[in-house]
Scaffold this motif. Structure first.
Motif, PDB file in Angstrom:
ATOM      1  N   GLN A 202      -4.446   1.508  -3.018  1.00  0.00           N
ATOM      2  CA  GLN A 202      -3.316   1.134  -3.793  1.00  0.00           C
ATOM      3  C   GLN A 202      -2.737   2.366  -4.307  1.00  0.00           C
ATOM      4  OE1 GLN A 202      -5.553  -0.957  -6.877  1.00  0.00           O
ATOM      5  NE2 GLN A 202      -5.643  -2.775  -5.303  1.00  0.00           N
ATOM      6  N   LYS A 203      -3.289   3.669  -4.203  1.00  0.00           N
ATOM      7  CA  LYS A 203      -2.737   4.950  -4.849  1.00  0.00           C
ATOM      8  C   LYS A 203      -3.110   5.799  -3.858  1.00  0.00           C
ATOM      9  CE  LYS A 203      -1.747   4.085  -9.135  1.00  0.00           C
ATOM     10  NZ  LYS A 203      -0.428   4.483  -9.697  1.00  0.00           N
TER      11      LYS A 203
ATOM     12  N   LEU B  67       0.767  -1.025  -0.111  1.00  0.00           N
ATOM     13  CA  LEU B  67      -0.043  -0.034  -0.150  1.00  0.00           C
ATOM     14  C   LEU B  67       1.073   1.273   0.003  1.00  0.00           C
ATOM     15  CD1 LEU B  67      -2.550  -0.908   2.538  1.00  0.00           C
ATOM     16  CD2 LEU B  67      -2.857  -1.429   0.017  1.00  0.00           C
ATOM     17  N   GLU B  68       0.331   2.322  -0.718  1.00  0.00           N
ATOM     18  CA  GLU B  68       1.171   3.502  -1.031  1.00  0.00           C
ATOM     19  C   GLU B  68       0.780   4.352   0.394  1.00  0.00           C
ATOM     20  OE1 GLU B  68       1.248   5.297  -4.613  1.00  0.00           O
ATOM     21  OE2 GLU B  68       1.953   3.296  -5.777  1.00  0.00           O
TER      22      GLU B  68
ATOM     23  N   THR C 112      -9.300   1.887  -2.114  1.00  0.00           N
ATOM     24  CA  THR C 112      -8.625   0.563  -1.433  1.00  0.00           C
ATOM     25  C   THR C 112      -7.123   0.715  -1.159  1.00  0.00           C
ATOM     26  OG1 THR C 112      -7.915  -0.189  -3.940  1.00  0.00           O
ATOM     27  CG2 THR C 112      -9.914  -0.778  -3.196  1.00  0.00           C
TER      28      THR C 112
ATOM     29  N   LYS D  29      -8.865   3.019  -6.862  1.00  0.00           N
ATOM     30  CA  LYS D  29      -7.586   2.741  -6.175  1.00  0.00           C
ATOM     31  C   LYS D  29      -7.322   3.435  -4.977  1.00  0.00           C
ATOM     32  CE  LYS D  29      -5.677   1.148 -10.699  1.00  0.00           C
ATOM     33  NZ  LYS D  29      -4.809   1.591 -11.800  1.00  0.00           N
TER      34      LYS D  29
END
Length: 114
Positions: free
Chosen positions: A44-45, A2-3, A42, A39
Motif C-alpha cells: 500500500q505504501k 498499489l503504489e 502489503t 503498509k
C-alpha cells in the motif's frame, strides 16, 4: 491501487519472518512505525531507499531489499505543473516575464500584473 510492485513487500515479509522478528520488533529496530511497515509489506505504501537500507542491515539481506527500490519515484503522465509553477516562471502571460528576475513576493507580482 498499489503504489509499488509487490516484490519488495513480499521479500521484506519473507526476510523478517525468516529472521524470527515480529513486525513490531522490526519497526523498533529501524525506527519506523509498525503501521508504516505493514503498509509497505502489503504494497500500500512505497518504501524509501533509506528504509530499504535499514531493513537490509537489520535483516542481514546484503542489499537485496535496496536493489528492489527505485532511487527516484516514477513520474506519471498525469502530473502537471501547478498554476504557481507557471506564475513563477512567467509563462502564463498574466505576469510580465521580467518579474521572474525580481525577488518579489506573490502579492506584489499580482499587483505588477494589473
Amino acid at each position: 491501487m498499489l503504489e509499488q510492485p509487490p516484490a519488495f513487500g513480499a521479500e521484506l515479509r519473507r526476510l523478517r519472518i525468516a529472521a524470527g522478528l515480529t513486525l513490531a520488533q522490526l519497526a523498533s529496530s529501524v525506527h519506523y512505525s509498525k503501521g508504516q511497515l505493514s503498509k509497505i509489506e502489503t504494497g500500500q505504501k512505497r518504501p524509501s531507499p533509506e528504509l530499504a537500507r535499514l531493513c537490509d542491515a537489520t535483516l542481514d539481506a546484503d542489499g537485496a531489499l535496496a536493489s528492489l527500490v527505485p532511487t527516484r519515484p516514477p513520474r506519471t503522465a498525469t502530473t502537471r505543473p501547478s498554476k504557481r509553477d507557471h506564475v513563477a516562471s512567467g509563462t502564463t502571460g498574466a505576469v510580465p516575464s521580467w518579474t521572474k528576475l525580481l525577488p518579489l513576493d506573490r502579492r506584489l507580482r499580482l499587483r505588477v500584473a494589473r
